[in-house]
Design a protein around this motif. Sequence first.
Motif, PDB file in Angstrom:
ATOM      1  N   PRO A 169      22.181  -8.228  42.847  1.00  0.00           N
ATOM      2  CA  PRO A 169      23.456  -8.456  43.457  1.00  0.00           C
ATOM      3  C   PRO A 169      24.319  -9.223  43.132  1.00  0.00           C
ATOM      4  N   GLY A 170      23.956 -10.534  44.098  1.00  0.00           N
ATOM      5  CA  GLY A 170      24.542 -12.041  43.514  1.00  0.00           C
ATOM      6  C   GLY A 170      25.602 -11.575  42.468  1.00  0.00           C
ATOM      7  N   LEU A 171      24.311 -11.895  41.448  1.00  0.00           N
ATOM      8  CA  LEU A 171      24.708 -12.602  39.497  1.00  0.00           C
ATOM      9  C   LEU A 171      25.918 -11.163  39.702  1.00  0.00           C
ATOM     10  N   TRP A 172      25.517 -10.424  39.676  1.00  0.00           N
ATOM     11  CA  TRP A 172      26.679  -9.493  39.442  1.00  0.00           C
ATOM     12  C   TRP A 172      27.692  -8.930  40.107  1.00  0.00           C
ATOM     13  N   GLY A 173      27.687  -9.122  41.484  1.00  0.00           N
ATOM     14  CA  GLY A 173      28.923  -8.847  42.097  1.00  0.00           C
ATOM     15  C   GLY A 173      29.374  -9.949  42.730  1.00  0.00           C
ATOM     16  N   GLN A 174      28.975 -11.153  42.335  1.00  0.00           N
ATOM     17  CA  GLN A 174      29.997 -11.918  42.594  1.00  0.00           C
ATOM     18  C   GLN A 174      29.348 -13.490  41.422  1.00  0.00           C
ATOM     19  N   VAL A 175      28.794 -13.421  40.389  1.00  0.00           N
ATOM     20  CA  VAL A 175      29.075 -14.581  40.129  1.00  0.00           C
ATOM     21  C   VAL A 175      29.944 -14.062  38.290  1.00  0.00           C
ATOM     22  N   ALA A 176      29.455 -12.701  37.677  1.00  0.00           N
ATOM     23  CA  ALA A 176      30.140 -12.481  37.195  1.00  0.00           C
ATOM     24  C   ALA A 176      31.407 -11.759  37.242  1.00  0.00           C
ATOM     25  N   PRO A 177      32.205 -11.559  37.910  1.00  0.00           N
ATOM     26  CA  PRO A 177      33.741 -10.780  38.886  1.00  0.00           C
ATOM     27  C   PRO A 177      34.029 -12.395  38.598  1.00  0.00           C
ATOM     28  N   ALA A 178      33.776 -13.486  39.106  1.00  0.00           N
ATOM     29  CA  ALA A 178      34.766 -14.714  38.590  1.00  0.00           C
ATOM     30  C   ALA A 178      34.019 -15.578  37.244  1.00  0.00           C
ATOM     31  N   TRP A 179      33.488 -14.928  36.583  1.00  0.00           N
ATOM     32  CA  TRP A 179      33.395 -15.392  34.806  1.00  0.00           C
ATOM     33  C   TRP A 179      34.852 -15.754  34.330  1.00  0.00           C
ATOM     34  N   PRO A 180      34.418 -16.026  33.661  1.00  0.00           N
ATOM     35  CA  PRO A 180      36.301 -16.685  32.429  1.00  0.00           C
ATOM     36  C   PRO A 180      35.527 -15.472  31.466  1.00  0.00           C
ATOM     37  N   GLY A 181      36.699 -14.543  31.514  1.00  0.00           N
ATOM     38  CA  GLY A 181      36.778 -13.106  30.805  1.00  0.00           C
ATOM     39  C   GLY A 181      35.800 -12.213  31.939  1.00  0.00           C
ATOM     40  N   GLY A 182      35.641 -11.713  33.073  1.00  0.00           N
ATOM     41  CA  GLY A 182      34.560 -10.912  33.747  1.00  0.00           C
ATOM     42  C   GLY A 182      33.344 -10.655  33.113  1.00  0.00           C
ATOM     43  N   GLY A 183      32.828  -9.888  33.593  1.00  0.00           N
ATOM     44  CA  GLY A 183      31.451  -9.114  33.326  1.00  0.00           C
ATOM     45  C   GLY A 183      31.219  -9.532  31.865  1.00  0.00           C
ATOM     46  N   TYR A 184      32.301  -9.161  31.021  1.00  0.00           N
ATOM     47  CA  TYR A 184      31.420  -8.837  29.902  1.00  0.00           C
ATOM     48  C   TYR A 184      31.782 -10.640  29.014  1.00  0.00           C
ATOM     49  N   GLY A 185      32.721 -11.417  29.970  1.00  0.00           N
ATOM     50  CA  GLY A 185      32.039 -12.766  30.027  1.00  0.00           C
ATOM     51  C   GLY A 185      30.760 -13.101  29.800  1.00  0.00           C
ATOM     52  N   PHE A 186      30.156 -13.018  30.960  1.00  0.00           N
ATOM     53  CA  PHE A 186      29.193 -13.122  31.268  1.00  0.00           C
ATOM     54  C   PHE A 186      28.058 -12.741  30.291  1.00  0.00           C
TER      55      PHE A 186
END
Length: 200
Positions: A67-84
């Motif tokens: 939940p932390g990876l996709w709920g916090q890290v992925a949205p804050a990644w450049p390009g969002g979840g797709y960039g992640f």
Amino acid sequence: MSGSAKPKRRRAAGAALRYEHVRRRPSAWERAKKKTSWRDAGSGCLAILAALVAVAAFGMTAAAWGPGLWGQVAPAWPGGGYGFAVVVGAVLPLGLGTVIGTLSRMKWKARPLRSLGWVVTSLPGAAACFLWMLVVFTTGRPKHHRDWDSRCYRRGNPCWVHVEYPWVWAVGLLSTVLVAAALITVLIRIADARENAATG
């Protein structure tokens, strides 16, 4: 006229039959059982136990970090979840390339210390592969639709990921294929350059 009766021939005594004891050949199971020692059996049990511990640890880590990876890290990644997903997809071929490239150079009998160094060098690649497995595993939704409850749709959980990023699997897979193709091309060119240098 007295006829002389021919004397009857005596039958030769039959040769005594000798029965030799024929040893029964052991079956394949008996041969394998004889070869298997207690040490081998203990090593097999330890290997199975280590595998079970690794699977349990992986499941606990995925449940805690997913939940932390996709709920916090992925949205804050450049390009969002797709960039992640692009970065995660590129991690697998790079990690596998590192592991294969380093472990293939080991020669335990000839150079044990250098082989140990190659094992240490392969650890970052192994960690990258573990990270890829962790991220991919945490996006897997339950098999049955009845298990897609409100918990599955919480932020960072698998159902939430597929609602927010419906094409995340396609993006990650495309990234993996492209990076693997580029890596193979580079390795082929390096091998050709070394061959040309050796022959020239």
